[in-house]
Design a protein around this motif. Sequence first.
Motif, PDB file in Angstrom:
ATOM      1  N   HIS A   1     -27.335 100.033  83.037  1.00  0.00           N
ATOM      2  CA  HIS A   1     -26.607  99.510  81.915  1.00  0.00           C
ATOM      3  C   HIS A   1     -25.182 100.027  82.060  1.00  0.00           C
ATOM      4  N   SER A   2     -24.461  99.143  82.672  1.00  0.00           N
ATOM      5  CA  SER A   2     -22.946  99.638  82.855  1.00  0.00           C
ATOM      6  C   SER A   2     -21.955  98.176  82.653  1.00  0.00           C
ATOM      7  N   THR A   3     -20.891  98.440  82.315  1.00  0.00           N
ATOM      8  CA  THR A   3     -19.625  97.158  82.018  1.00  0.00           C
ATOM      9  C   THR A   3     -18.741  97.255  83.202  1.00  0.00           C
TER      10      THR A   3
ATOM     11  N   ASN B   1     -22.071 101.585  71.585  1.00  0.00           N
ATOM     12  CA  ASN B   1     -22.212 101.134  73.060  1.00  0.00           C
ATOM     13  C   ASN B   1     -21.737  99.817  73.346  1.00  0.00           C
TER      14      ASN B   1
ATOM     15  N   ILE C   1     -22.597  97.730  75.327  1.00  0.00           N
ATOM     16  CA  ILE C   1     -23.687  96.826  75.469  1.00  0.00           C
ATOM     17  C   ILE C   1     -24.267  96.220  74.333  1.00  0.00           C
ATOM     18  N   THR C   2     -24.765  97.140  73.626  1.00  0.00           N
ATOM     19  CA  THR C   2     -25.555  96.652  72.397  1.00  0.00           C
ATOM     20  C   THR C   2     -24.808  96.852  71.225  1.00  0.00           C
TER      21      THR C   2
END
Length: 156
Positions: free
Chosen positions: A123-125, A40, A42-43
């Motif tokens: 939750h996006s980059t 992931n 983000i995590t």
Amino acid sequence: DDLNYISKIINNMEMKEQFFPSGFPSAKGYLSSGYGNRTNPITKKTNFHKGVDIAHKTETNIRSLAAGEVTYSDKKYGYGNLIEITHLNGYLTRYAHNNRNLVKKGDLVKKGQIIAKMGSTGHSTGPHVHLEVLKNNKHINPNKFIHYKDKFSKKD
């Protein structure tokens, strides 16, 4: 009688084509994350990615893979701006992280109709569309349904 029978077969095939998810949700973009286990972004933990991500610029048009009814169009935790479309034969498609949703719950959409603008909500980059395909409430690998050669040729 034979011509009427052939006409019915063709009409049935055309109807199935309209309601069966296939094609590509954007005229522009590239596959930035596939279906299955991944780290992931983000995590940094390994988890199962239930869809595919197709990245491009913010405000790129997102199109429905099939005709159906919009059964959800709002914000949802993690997904940001999300659209769910219910199709025939137990299929459902999800389009997430949209900058803007252009359809609302209850709308009927056609295959290839512009339904949203690509974004980076939830939750996006970065700007992309997260696409999920479900059949009878079970996730299926969207790669079986998206076809790069079938990108919509209409100007965006």
